[in-house]
Design an enzyme around this catalytic site. Structure first.
Site, mmCIF file in Angstrom:
data_model
loop_
_atom_site.group_PDB
_atom_site.id
_atom_site.type_symbol
_atom_site.label_atom_id
_atom_site.label_comp_id
_atom_site.label_asym_id
_atom_site.label_seq_id
_atom_site.Cartn_x
_atom_site.Cartn_y
_atom_site.Cartn_z
ATOM 1 N N LYS A 131 7.695 23.186 14.201
ATOM 2 C CA LYS A 131 6.533 22.323 14.450
ATOM 3 C C LYS A 131 5.241 23.130 14.437
ATOM 4 O O LYS A 131 5.097 24.112 15.157
ATOM 5 C CB LYS A 131 6.678 21.607 15.798
ATOM 6 C CG LYS A 131 7.445 20.305 15.711
ATOM 7 C CD LYS A 131 7.259 19.497 16.993
ATOM 8 C CE LYS A 131 7.819 18.094 16.838
ATOM 9 N NZ LYS A 131 7.599 17.305 18.069
ATOM 10 N N LYS A 157 -1.626 28.033 12.988
ATOM 11 C CA LYS A 157 -1.613 27.827 14.431
ATOM 12 C C LYS A 157 -0.473 28.663 15.029
ATOM 13 O O LYS A 157 0.564 28.799 14.392
ATOM 14 C CB LYS A 157 -1.390 26.344 14.750
ATOM 15 C CG LYS A 157 -2.414 25.406 14.128
ATOM 16 C CD LYS A 157 -1.945 23.955 14.221
ATOM 17 C CE LYS A 157 -2.816 23.010 13.416
ATOM 18 N NZ LYS A 157 -2.313 21.639 13.404
ATOM 19 N N THR A 214 5.892 12.561 9.296
ATOM 20 C CA THR A 214 6.458 13.191 8.101
ATOM 21 C C THR A 214 7.461 14.283 8.479
ATOM 22 O O THR A 214 8.092 14.876 7.608
ATOM 23 C CB THR A 214 5.344 13.809 7.228
ATOM 24 O OG1 THR A 214 4.487 14.588 8.065
ATOM 25 C CG2 THR A 214 4.526 12.725 6.548
ATOM 26 N N ASP A 239 -4.302 16.449 14.205
ATOM 27 C CA ASP A 239 -3.216 17.010 13.409
ATOM 28 C C ASP A 239 -2.628 15.862 12.592
ATOM 29 O O ASP A 239 -2.939 14.691 12.834
ATOM 30 C CB ASP A 239 -2.175 17.644 14.341
ATOM 31 C CG ASP A 239 -0.996 18.234 13.601
ATOM 32 O OD1 ASP A 239 -1.227 18.863 12.546
ATOM 33 O OD2 ASP A 239 0.147 18.065 14.055
ATOM 34 N N LEU A 240 -1.777 16.175 11.630
ATOM 35 C CA LEU A 240 -1.208 15.135 10.768
ATOM 36 C C LEU A 240 0.231 14.795 11.141
ATOM 37 O O LEU A 240 0.518 13.713 11.645
ATOM 38 C CB LEU A 240 -1.273 15.582 9.307
ATOM 39 C CG LEU A 240 -0.694 14.610 8.280
ATOM 40 C CD1 LEU A 240 -1.494 13.309 8.235
ATOM 41 C CD2 LEU A 240 -0.643 15.248 6.894
ATOM 42 N N ASP A 241 1.131 15.737 10.917
ATOM 43 C CA ASP A 241 2.559 15.484 11.120
ATOM 44 C C ASP A 241 2.870 15.254 12.598
ATOM 45 O O ASP A 241 2.589 16.113 13.435
ATOM 46 C CB ASP A 241 3.393 16.669 10.610
ATOM 47 C CG ASP A 241 3.241 16.884 9.113
ATOM 48 O OD1 ASP A 241 2.763 15.959 8.441
ATOM 49 O OD2 ASP A 241 3.587 17.975 8.629
ATOM 50 N N SER A 282 -4.792 20.344 9.859
ATOM 51 C CA SER A 282 -3.332 20.363 9.699
ATOM 52 C C SER A 282 -2.864 21.545 8.869
ATOM 53 O O SER A 282 -3.556 21.992 7.957
ATOM 54 C CB SER A 282 -2.887 19.062 9.020
ATOM 55 O OG SER A 282 -1.543 19.130 8.629
ATOM 56 N N ALA A 283 -1.663 22.017 9.184
ATOM 57 C CA ALA A 283 -1.040 23.077 8.388
ATOM 58 C C ALA A 283 -0.516 22.541 7.056
ATOM 59 O O ALA A 283 -0.242 23.304 6.133
ATOM 60 C CB ALA A 283 0.118 23.702 9.171
ATOM 61 N N GLU A 314 -2.800 16.758 19.227
ATOM 62 C CA GLU A 314 -1.719 17.583 18.680
ATOM 63 C C GLU A 314 -0.364 17.193 19.267
ATOM 64 O O GLU A 314 -0.293 16.737 20.407
ATOM 65 C CB GLU A 314 -1.973 19.061 19.029
ATOM 66 C CG GLU A 314 -2.554 19.885 17.901
ATOM 67 C CD GLU A 314 -1.552 20.212 16.800
ATOM 68 O OE1 GLU A 314 -0.361 19.883 16.951
ATOM 69 O OE2 GLU A 314 -1.970 20.803 15.802
ATOM 70 N N ASP A 315 0.696 17.419 18.485
ATOM 71 C CA ASP A 315 2.045 17.160 18.991
ATOM 72 C C ASP A 315 2.874 18.430 19.091
ATOM 73 O O ASP A 315 4.035 18.367 19.491
ATOM 74 C CB ASP A 315 2.774 16.159 18.087
ATOM 75 C CG ASP A 315 3.229 16.794 16.779
ATOM 76 O OD1 ASP A 315 2.456 17.573 16.180
ATOM 77 O OD2 ASP A 315 4.366 16.516 16.346
#
Length: 218
Positions: free
Chosen positions: A45, A145, A17, A9-11, A114-115, A169-170
């Site tokens: 999130k 997601k 971010t 995932d990104l954020d 990522s979303a 993932e976070d």
């Protein structure tokens, strides 16, 4: 050795971010008379932009036309893009680059799932784009997601089966998506919040090469 798919995932996983999203949403919420807190922000999130706005409007008990919603979504995104335009390498979260480097050095396949619809420019800004074999973001999928679409598509693009894929993932929704896809789920962050993950780490500095190698050898 057959490579595995490592999907990030990104954020909140590669870069933080989330703070820029929060400030941009808070600006919109304040204008609408909504007291949007950090606790409220947790609800966003791993959630799409459109769904995020609906959650915020729900908090304030506000009904809005589609036209107004589209206007606010554009304003929020422009504000967010202005913020991330100034991102630098030092905004990569601790421990991420050594993990990416180890996987790359050991012939593993790496994807972003990522979303975010701004994944590529962010990865370019923080200079990690070259680590990724493929990127699947909010521009490529129709289901957010916890639907597993983003991760399944990433694995497919890498040519790796779902059961040979590992997700970092976070967000609860992201862990649920990874589990629904039949992938190994690794939670980055609070273990109580991410208790559905198969493995948990506070951050990437806790992930050593022995653990990564066990994933590669699975």
């Amino acid at each position: 050795m057959n490579p595995k798919a490592f999907i990030f995932d990104l954020d909140g996983v590669i870069v933080d971010t989330a703070k820029y999203h929060y400030l941009a949403w808070k600006k919109i919420a304040s204008r609408l008379g909504i007291d949007f807190t950090h606790e409220h922000n947790e609800l966003l999130k791993g959630v799409s932009r459109i769904r995020s706005l609906d959650i915020i409007l729900g908090i304030g008990g506000i009904e809005a036309s589609q036209q107004d919603k589209e206007k606010w979504l554009i304003e929020k995104n422009e504000d967010y893009l202005n913020s991330i335009a100034h991102m630098k390498e030092d905004e990569i979260l601790s421990g991420v680059v050594p993990v990416l480097q180890y996987l790359k050095n050991n012939g593993q396949k790496i994807a972003l799932g990522s979303a975010s619809k701004n994944a590529r420019p962010i990865l370019e800004k923080v200079k990690v784009l070259d680590f990724f074999d493929t990127i699947v973001d909010g521009n490529d999928v129709t289901n957010a997601k916890p639907d597993p679409e983003v991760f399944l598509r990433a694995a497919q693009m890498l040519g790796i089966e779902a059961d040979k894929s590992i997700v970092f993932e976070d967000a609860v929704a992201g862990i649920q998506a990874a589990n629904a896809a039949g992938m190994v789920s690794i939670g980055i962050g609070d273990a109580k919040t991410l208790h559905e993950a198969q493995y948990n780490f506070n951050d990437f500095t806790e992930i050593d090469t022995d653990f990564l190698q066990t994933l590669v050898n699975r």
